[in-house]
Write an enzyme that holds these catalytic residues in place. Structure first.
Site, PDB file in Angstrom:
ATOM      1  N   ASN A 184     115.754 -20.137 -98.877  1.00  0.00           N
ATOM      2  CA  ASN A 184     115.795 -21.271 -97.957  1.00  0.00           C
ATOM      3  C   ASN A 184     116.027 -20.713 -96.561  1.00  0.00           C
ATOM      4  O   ASN A 184     117.092 -20.880 -95.960  1.00  0.00           O
ATOM      5  CB  ASN A 184     116.922 -22.207 -98.404  1.00  0.00           C
ATOM      6  CG  ASN A 184     117.047 -23.441 -97.551  1.00  0.00           C
ATOM      7  OD1 ASN A 184     116.163 -23.745 -96.756  1.00  0.00           O
ATOM      8  ND2 ASN A 184     118.146 -24.159 -97.703  1.00  0.00           N
ATOM      9  N   ASP A 208     124.944 -26.099-105.243  1.00  0.00           N
ATOM     10  CA  ASP A 208     123.744 -26.256-104.419  1.00  0.00           C
ATOM     11  C   ASP A 208     124.129 -26.244-102.936  1.00  0.00           C
ATOM     12  O   ASP A 208     123.655 -27.046-102.126  1.00  0.00           O
ATOM     13  CB  ASP A 208     122.976 -27.533-104.782  1.00  0.00           C
ATOM     14  CG  ASP A 208     121.499 -27.421-104.393  1.00  0.00           C
ATOM     15  OD1 ASP A 208     121.025 -26.285-104.225  1.00  0.00           O
ATOM     16  OD2 ASP A 208     120.832 -28.463-104.257  1.00  0.00           O
TER      17      ASP A 208
END
Lengths: 417, 309
Positions: free
Chosen positions: A96, A306
């Site tokens: 990411n 997460d």
């Protein structure tokens, strides 16, 4: 590093000292003695903490640190410090980033950035080049460099043939392919769970159907390809059912759930608080109940924070424009320990390593010390003071948690609060 | 003296029944004012109001501006097309810049649901939501209920159907909340593709057959199909939509009773209602527009009186 841990209750079913309160002597990073009472003639640093418990070091299978490219969100150095202070000795880091981690050189960059840290960083390479869902990235090459899995973070693979090829190709070298469970045409412009709350807020809904269609599709493809699939962060009751059935068929599938999806429903979005804007979205109590039973019966292999730091410029704006994500490492233990027993909490925090082909190190004499240290009984309100991340977008801010982390011992280093 | 339970008007869902009654009673007074030869009162000479329109609007903006001027407030107007928003300024910065010029109240239309709520959490001014995405349009719902009350005597116990594009409509949502607070029975009617899947959970009944809906109701509020908010075709053609969900005079005449027809505007004549319906005695569309000024005067007046306190 030499250290004497005093009066620690061991939570490790694989250790001979499970459930016992003992002293642990660690010399040069290796456990050299465990017993009821250890003298300290060499005057090593002693660790004494209120209600101290230790377990094998915790692992989180899905965290994002932003670097390279999104350093305003988080850096690798501070991200790993955050992980350590939150009790984690290993994290799998998502691609990411900008540019996306999709090559040998990129994986090497991440590894080198984390080289001397107490926390082990396990890079996840992108599944497709630039995570754009068109062509496979150099998966084998990345695996050679140290990638533990392949995942276009929160980008669904829209093309089913590409998913088929990915699973077939990666099975040549036992690569773990991850597929974000969302059918993009169905999720459309949805920004929260489709339900009465989204209707009452006028926000576009992302239906559970979008996730379940993708899970069903991927399981069909998995059955055909006989590959190795991980489905990160499922969020609906039917996903649990689908994966449970697939496991009964002995398909090589694993899945995770984000901790916040085990605790919060979509009703928390009523004030348009963007810290509750996450992907997959917060669902309903019925989903939470099914997810928790999935965790309990092992259908869901692992939980994850997460962890996704997002800077204030992308959060303190109109809901539709705000980016998805919450930080979660700092609150992971306290949140899980609020809904599960300490034994289950530790089990969940140490699960997953095997799926990612990582070593586990039970608490035993002769093993290198890879320990998380915590107090499972304290209760407190989680505030900004508990956040170590560069970004403070925490869904759990203001909520009561149970259990606090003291620190870790790993890679011959001690990190303690 | 009674006052509103809120400091902002962000949505009907944040109001209670007494608030609505107070707004209506105040609007009764202002309706009388705007029908005088001198249509103005000096009530808000010390108040400055900014109308911030981040999305196009004709009647709502005019209606607010007129209401503000009838109350003698100072008014400044701002629309996104002329502003720094296009240069990347955030909403909070834009509004704080305006507030630093000593503005007391902000009337805002914005394309994002919750924009008004968000603003009220971060700036120091009274906020009136003039429409935020598909969330709420509270003054529209208030003027709609006010118009029903004017035509039928009361809102409680009446059967009201909202017809058309419920999925993309802030008017529908605010109307549902407002009508329910006052004890009306609410139905929504339209093609399933334009009805939110969980709308029933708001306590409304769902009907896909327009004739059945019209036979049931006392009032039909006909919504416009919001093509500009659609990312995909939700029905095959306007022609086919009209065949199923358009109201024409023949259909109205075939019902057992005379129902009242409303429309929040702008009307697509020949689509959701034909001209002979829009211009008939059964329609109160222009009354709605006139009542809009009185309702907005009432809302602004009541919120301003809280600032003064």
């Amino acid at each position: 590093m030499n250290v004497l841990v005093k009066s620690a209750t061991i939570v490790d079913p694989k250790s001979d000292f499970h459930n016992q309160t003992v002293d642990i002597l660690i010399e040069k990073g290796t456990i050299s003695q465990i017993s009821k009472r250890i003298q300290n003639p060499k005057n090593y640093k002693e660790i004494r903490r209120d209600n101290l418990h230790v377990s094998q070091g915790w692992f989180d299978s899905s965290v994002s640190f932003g670097e390279p490219g999104y350093e305003e969100r988080e850096t690798i150095a501070n991200g790993l410090d955050t992980a350590a202070k939150s009790g984690f000795t290993a994290v799998a880091v998502n691609a990411n980033t900008n540019p996306v981690i999709d090559s040998y050189a990129d994986i090497s960059f991440l590894k080198s950035k984390a080289e001397k840290h107490a926390v082990n960083l396990y890079p996840i390479g992108a599944l497709t080049k630039h995570s754009d869902g068109t062509d496979l990235a150099e998966l084998f090459d990345m695996k050679t460099a140290g990638a533990v899995a392949f995942y276009d973070y929160q980008h669904p693979i829209a093309n089913p043939n590409l998913m088929k090829l990915a699973l077939q190709y990666a099975s040549n070298f036992k690569g773990l392919v991850c597929s974000f469970p969302q059918e993009s045409k169905i999720s459309g412009l949805g920004v929260m769970n489709e339900n009465v709350t989204s209707t009452s807020l006028g926000l576009k809904g992302n239906p559970a159907l979008a996730e379940e269609l993708q899970v069903a599709r991927d399981l069909f493809i998995l059955e055909y390809t006989e590959g190795k699939l991980h489905i990160p962060t499922i969020s609906t009751a039917k996903s649990v059912e689908l994966i449970r059935a697939a496991k009964q068929k002995k398909l090589d599938v694993s899945c995770s759930v984000a901790i916040h999806n085990l605790i919060y429903t979509d009703e928390h979005l009523k004030t348009f608080n963007t810290n509750f804007k996450v992907l997959p979205p917060l669902r309903t109590q019925k989903d939470i109940d099914a997810l928790i039973s999935g965790v309990k019966d092992g259908t869901i292999d692992m939980v994850t924070s997460d962890h996704n730091p997002i800077d204030i410029e992308d959060k303190k704006i109109e809901f539709d424009y705000a980016k998805y994500g919450t930080i979660g490492l700092e609150s992971a233990f306290g949140a899980l320990n609020s809904i599960f027993t300490i034994k289950k909490t530790v089990e969940l925090l140490t699960n997953g390593r095997e799926r990612y082909a990582m070593d586990t190190t039970p608490i035993a004499v002769g093993n290198s010390a890879n320990l998380s240290m915590f107090n499972p009984n304290s209760t407190y309100t989680f505030t900004k003071d508990h956040m170590f991340s560069r970004s403070k977008n925490a869904m759990f801010e203001g909520h009561n948690l149970k259990g606090n982390v003291y620190g870790i011992i790993a890679n011959n280093q001690l990190v303690i609060q | 003296m009674s006052e509103l339970s809120v400091n902002h008007l962000l949505g009907i869902k944040y109001l209670n029944k007494k608030d609505i009654q107070l707004i209506f009673e105040t609007a009764d007074h202002f309706k009388e004012v705007i029908n005088r030869p001198i249509k103005k009162v000096p009530s808000l000479r010390d108040i400055t109001i900014a109308n911030l329109f981040f999305e196009n609007s004709t009647r709502t903006k005019l209606s607010f501006e007129l209401a503000e001027k009838r109350l003698s407030a100072d008014v400044i107007n701002f629309s996104a097309s002329q502003s720094s928003v296009k240069k990347g300024e955030t909403l909070i910065d834009t509004v704080n810049n305006i507030l630093s010029m000593k503005v007391d109240m902000v009337v805002m239309r914005h394309p994002n649901p919750g924009a008004g709520v968000f603003l009220s959490q971060h700036v120091d001014a009274s906020i009136i939501n003039a429409g935020d995405g598909a969330h709420e349009h509270p003054t529209q719902a208030l003027l709609d209920s006010y118009s029903i009350r004017e035509r039928l005597g009361e809102v409680g116990g009446k059967n009201v159907v909202i017809v058309g594009d419920i999925l993309h409509s802030r008017v529908a949502l605010s109307n549902i909340y407002a009508l329910q607070l006052q004890g009306a029975n609410v139905m929504v009617c339209g093609p399933k593709t334009l009805l939110p899947k969980y709308i029933k959970d708001l306590g409304v009944t769902v009907e896909t057959d327009l004739r059945k809906a019209l036979n049931w109701c006392d009032v039909a509020n006909m919504l416009r199909v919001q093509n500009e908010r659609m990312d995909i075709s939700y029905f095959p053609s306007t022609r086919e939509y009209t065949q199923q969900y358009g109201v024409n005079k023949a259909l109205l005449n075939s019902l057992d009773k005379d129902i009242t027809i409303m429309h929040p505007g702008p009307i697509n004549r020949g689509v959701e209602i034909t001209s002979d319906v829009a211009d008939s005695d059964q329609a109160i569309i222009l009354d709605q527009v006139q009542n809009g000024v009185a309702i907005r005067m009432a809302v602004i007046y009541l919120l301003a009186s809280k600032i003064k306190h």
